[in-house]
Design a protein around this motif. Structure first.
Motif, PDB file in Angstrom:
ATOM      1  N   THR A 181      34.973  31.024  40.355  1.00 35.03           N
ATOM      2  CA  THR A 181      35.341  29.608  40.304  1.00 35.03           C
ATOM      3  C   THR A 181      34.124  28.781  40.685  1.00 35.03           C
ATOM      4  O   THR A 181      33.511  29.003  41.747  1.00 35.03           O
ATOM      5  CB  THR A 181      36.501  29.291  41.264  1.00 35.03           C
ATOM      6  OG1 THR A 181      37.623  30.122  40.942  1.00 35.03           O
ATOM      7  CG2 THR A 181      36.899  27.830  41.162  1.00 35.03           C
ATOM      8  N   PHE A 182      33.767  27.802  39.830  1.00 36.40           N
ATOM      9  CA  PHE A 182      32.626  26.922  40.063  1.00 36.40           C
ATOM     10  C   PHE A 182      33.137  25.503  40.322  1.00 36.40           C
ATOM     11  O   PHE A 182      33.957  24.975  39.572  1.00 36.40           O
ATOM     12  CB  PHE A 182      31.681  26.926  38.848  1.00 36.40           C
ATOM     13  CG  PHE A 182      30.982  28.233  38.628  1.00 36.40           C
ATOM     14  CD1 PHE A 182      29.727  28.452  39.156  1.00 36.40           C
ATOM     15  CD2 PHE A 182      31.591  29.254  37.906  1.00 36.40           C
ATOM     16  CE1 PHE A 182      29.073  29.659  38.943  1.00 36.40           C
ATOM     17  CE2 PHE A 182      30.948  30.451  37.696  1.00 36.40           C
ATOM     18  CZ  PHE A 182      29.686  30.673  38.220  1.00 36.40           C
ATOM     19  N   TYR A 183      32.646  24.895  41.397  1.00 30.77           N
ATOM     20  CA  TYR A 183      32.988  23.532  41.758  1.00 30.77           C
ATOM     21  C   TYR A 183      31.750  22.646  41.595  1.00 30.77           C
ATOM     22  O   TYR A 183      30.627  23.079  41.867  1.00 30.77           O
ATOM     23  CB  TYR A 183      33.482  23.441  43.207  1.00 30.77           C
ATOM     24  CG  TYR A 183      34.889  23.968  43.402  1.00 30.77           C
ATOM     25  CD1 TYR A 183      35.982  23.123  43.246  1.00 30.77           C
ATOM     26  CD2 TYR A 183      35.105  25.302  43.731  1.00 30.77           C
ATOM     27  CE1 TYR A 183      37.274  23.605  43.422  1.00 30.77           C
ATOM     28  CE2 TYR A 183      36.389  25.793  43.903  1.00 30.77           C
ATOM     29  CZ  TYR A 183      37.466  24.936  43.740  1.00 30.77           C
ATOM     30  OH  TYR A 183      38.750  25.411  43.904  1.00 30.77           O
ATOM     31  N   THR A 184      31.967  21.379  41.175  1.00 33.03           N
ATOM     32  CA  THR A 184      30.874  20.421  41.028  1.00 33.03           C
ATOM     33  C   THR A 184      30.936  19.383  42.139  1.00 33.03           C
ATOM     34  O   THR A 184      31.887  19.335  42.923  1.00 33.03           O
ATOM     35  CB  THR A 184      30.942  19.704  39.663  1.00 33.03           C
ATOM     36  OG1 THR A 184      32.119  18.877  39.638  1.00 33.03           O
ATOM     37  CG2 THR A 184      31.011  20.709  38.531  1.00 33.03           C
ATOM     38  N   ASP A 216      35.191  18.594  40.110  1.00 31.08           N
ATOM     39  CA  ASP A 216      35.667  19.353  38.958  1.00 31.08           C
ATOM     40  C   ASP A 216      35.499  20.851  39.229  1.00 31.08           C
ATOM     41  O   ASP A 216      34.596  21.274  39.976  1.00 31.08           O
ATOM     42  CB  ASP A 216      34.887  18.963  37.703  1.00 31.08           C
ATOM     43  CG  ASP A 216      35.078  17.506  37.350  1.00 31.08           C
ATOM     44  OD1 ASP A 216      36.177  16.987  37.621  1.00 31.08           O
ATOM     45  OD2 ASP A 216      34.128  16.888  36.811  1.00 31.08           O
ATOM     46  N   SER A 217      36.360  21.652  38.627  1.00 30.38           N
ATOM     47  CA  SER A 217      36.292  23.109  38.815  1.00 30.38           C
ATOM     48  C   SER A 217      36.387  23.800  37.463  1.00 30.38           C
ATOM     49  O   SER A 217      37.037  23.299  36.529  1.00 30.38           O
ATOM     50  CB  SER A 217      37.417  23.587  39.737  1.00 30.38           C
ATOM     51  OG  SER A 217      38.683  23.318  39.171  1.00 30.38           O
ATOM     52  N   GLN A 247      36.831  27.870  35.933  1.00 33.15           N
ATOM     53  CA  GLN A 247      37.069  29.292  36.192  1.00 33.15           C
ATOM     54  C   GLN A 247      36.601  30.103  34.993  1.00 33.15           C
ATOM     55  O   GLN A 247      36.957  29.790  33.852  1.00 33.15           O
ATOM     56  CB  GLN A 247      38.558  29.552  36.453  1.00 33.15           C
ATOM     57  CG  GLN A 247      39.053  28.975  37.774  1.00 33.15           C
ATOM     58  CD  GLN A 247      40.498  29.321  38.051  1.00 33.15           C
ATOM     59  OE1 GLN A 247      41.217  29.759  37.159  1.00 33.15           O
ATOM     60  NE2 GLN A 247      40.935  29.141  39.291  1.00 33.15           N
ATOM     61  N   SER A 297      31.175  23.240  31.099  1.00 38.02           N
ATOM     62  CA  SER A 297      30.982  22.002  31.864  1.00 38.02           C
ATOM     63  C   SER A 297      30.207  20.929  31.124  1.00 38.02           C
ATOM     64  O   SER A 297      30.255  19.753  31.499  1.00 38.02           O
ATOM     65  CB  SER A 297      30.253  22.316  33.168  1.00 38.02           C
ATOM     66  OG  SER A 297      28.943  22.807  32.897  1.00 38.02           O
ATOM     67  N   MET A 331      33.682  31.648  45.118  1.00 36.29           N
ATOM     68  CA  MET A 331      33.618  30.216  44.813  1.00 36.29           C
ATOM     69  C   MET A 331      32.160  29.783  44.916  1.00 36.29           C
ATOM     70  O   MET A 331      31.521  29.964  45.959  1.00 36.29           O
ATOM     71  CB  MET A 331      34.494  29.414  45.763  1.00 36.29           C
ATOM     72  CG  MET A 331      35.977  29.805  45.680  1.00 36.29           C
ATOM     73  SD  MET A 331      37.010  28.906  46.861  1.00 36.29           S
ATOM     74  CE  MET A 331      36.751  27.242  46.332  1.00 36.29           C
ATOM     75  N   LEU A 364      29.019  26.717  44.018  1.00 39.10           N
ATOM     76  CA  LEU A 364      28.781  25.278  43.848  1.00 39.10           C
ATOM     77  C   LEU A 364      27.829  25.070  42.676  1.00 39.10           C
ATOM     78  O   LEU A 364      26.731  25.643  42.628  1.00 39.10           O
ATOM     79  CB  LEU A 364      28.173  24.681  45.120  1.00 39.10           C
ATOM     80  CG  LEU A 364      27.805  23.185  45.059  1.00 39.10           C
ATOM     81  CD1 LEU A 364      29.040  22.333  44.792  1.00 39.10           C
ATOM     82  CD2 LEU A 364      27.113  22.747  46.346  1.00 39.10           C
TER      83      LEU A 364
END
Length: 406
Positions: free
Chosen positions: A4-7, A11-12, A14, A34, A67, A69
């Motif tokens: 899972t990548f978060y900005t 925004d996320s 998967q 993205s 997770m 970033l």
């Protein structure tokens, strides 16, 4: 395994990948998810930047359900200013310590970064502009004896004063930047309806030949009052109608008209008739007061089409008080002066139409151009000096020179 990548904006994304997939391939997959180009991606995991694109996710120590970033790098060189400011804003949002510092020292910048990207970009542009200006001034001050540097410093100071003056006007008198429409009133001349331009800066009341034909008064033109009007430009005066009925409101007023070519208005109600009939331009009531009547000026949508050219900055020759050359009665040897021939008070009389010779006693300016070409331009109302200089500017082409006079 699943990652899972978060900005910075919350925004996320998967993605499901193989543990042996290299980081550069994961970044290519993220670009599709993205919309952030690979070269602008910055991926962190447990406060570590993952910067080896050839290493696999297993080698980088990233496990299942991890997770990470995802940030957008700030790349200033070679990019539009709008994109630079947006990347700078995202960088600020992704740094909690910097955001806290901005809230304490520059709350306006912090609020713009959170809620108003356009305002943040404007603040950033202003800051860069001030920095560039200060750096330029410091560089120029390094050598106080450099005359060119001092000249540029003086110009920079002047430009700063201009901008401050503009900001003051925008804040305290924004109405000065609005467009001002000309003053027109509805009248009738010899029963023909016209929208007349009221101009107290014009010495005479002027009518175009086309309008005079429509009003049926062209047959009354006294050609002894022919001449050249000189103001912002020059125009040919065909003559004068000494008296014709003009209806304003319910008044029937006798008016005289100078018939002039090259006008952008059909009828220009000048200072001579304004004074003769004791008219008053009342801008408070937006009306022309004349002999106890009030005639409302026309609204913008009621103006004639020709008025729109004037609103766009076209100057009227009559607006600077045109002067007409001495009238030339046909068949006479010497031009005869008539009262009201249009000569501006104190202005020297112009050479008569058709006479190219300079005044007696005047020094003749020598020229390499044919006398016939010079005389042709002088017949259009130019002095000999102006005719020669115009031919110089036109490269000797008399047709081009004639067009420059108008």
């Amino acid at each position: 395994m699943e990652l899972t990548f978060y900005t910075d904006l919350g925004d996320s994304f998967q993605v499901e990948i193989d543990p042996n997939m290299e980081l550069e391939n994961v970044m290519a997959l993220l670009e599709a998810e993205s919309g952030i180009p690979v070269q602008e991606q910055s991926i962190s995991y447990e406060n570590r930047d993952l910067n080896n694109p050839k290493a696999t996710m297993r080698e980088l120590g990233v496990g299942d359900n991890a997770m990470l970033l995802l940030r957008r790098k700030v790349q200033v060189a070679g990019r539009p200013a709008e994109m630079d400011s947006e990347m700078m804003r995202l960088q600020v949002l992704g740094d909690p310590q910097l955001m806290q510092q901005l809230r304490e020292t520059q709350p306006e910048v912090a609020d713009a970064a959170l809620n108003n990207p356009a305002r943040f970009a404007e603040i950033l542009r202003q800051t860069r502009s001030r920095q560039d200006t200060n750096a330029e001034i410091a560089r120029l001050n390094a050598d106080p004896y450099d005359l060119e540097a001092q000249r540029r410093i003086e110009e920079a100071i002047r430009q700063q004063a201009v901008m401050e003056n503009l900001e003051h006007a925008l804040e305290y008198s924004p109405e000065s930047f609005g467009r001002v429409t000309m003053l027109y009133i509805p009248v009738e001349v010899n029963g023909y309806p016209i929208k007349a331009f009221v101009d107290s800066g014009a010495q005479q009341t002027i009518m175009s030949p086309e309008c005079a034909e429509s009003c049926g008064i062209m047959r009354l033109v006294d050609k002894r009052f022919q001449g050249i009007a000189r103001g912002v430009g020059t125009a040919k005066i065909l003559g004068r109608v000494h008296s014709a009925p003009m209806k304003v409101a319910d008044l029937h007023l006798p008016c005289s008209f100078t018939i002039m070519e090259g006008r952008d208005v059909d009828l220009l109600f000048g200072l001579d008739m304004l004074k003769a009939h004791q008219a008053c331009i009342d801008l408070e009531k937006n009306a022309l007061r004349i002999q106890g009547r009030e005639v409302q000026f026309l609204a913008e949508h009621e103006l004639p089409d020709k008025a729109r050219h004037m609103d766009q900055g076209t100057l009227e020759e009559g607006s600077s008080g045109p002067s007409a050359s001495s009238p030339q009665p046909s068949g006479s040897q010497q031009p005869q002066q008539f009262p009201g021939s249009g000569n501006t008070l104190g202005a020297p009389p112009a050479p008569a139409i058709g006479r190219g010779a300079p005044a007696a006693g005047a020094a003749t300016v020598q020229s390499r151009f044919p006398e016939s070409d010079i005389n042709m331009l002088m017949n259009l109302g130019a002095s000999r000096e102006v005719a020669i200089s115009t031919l110089e500017a036109a490269g000797g082409n008399v047709d081009v020179a004639a067009s420059l006079l108008f």
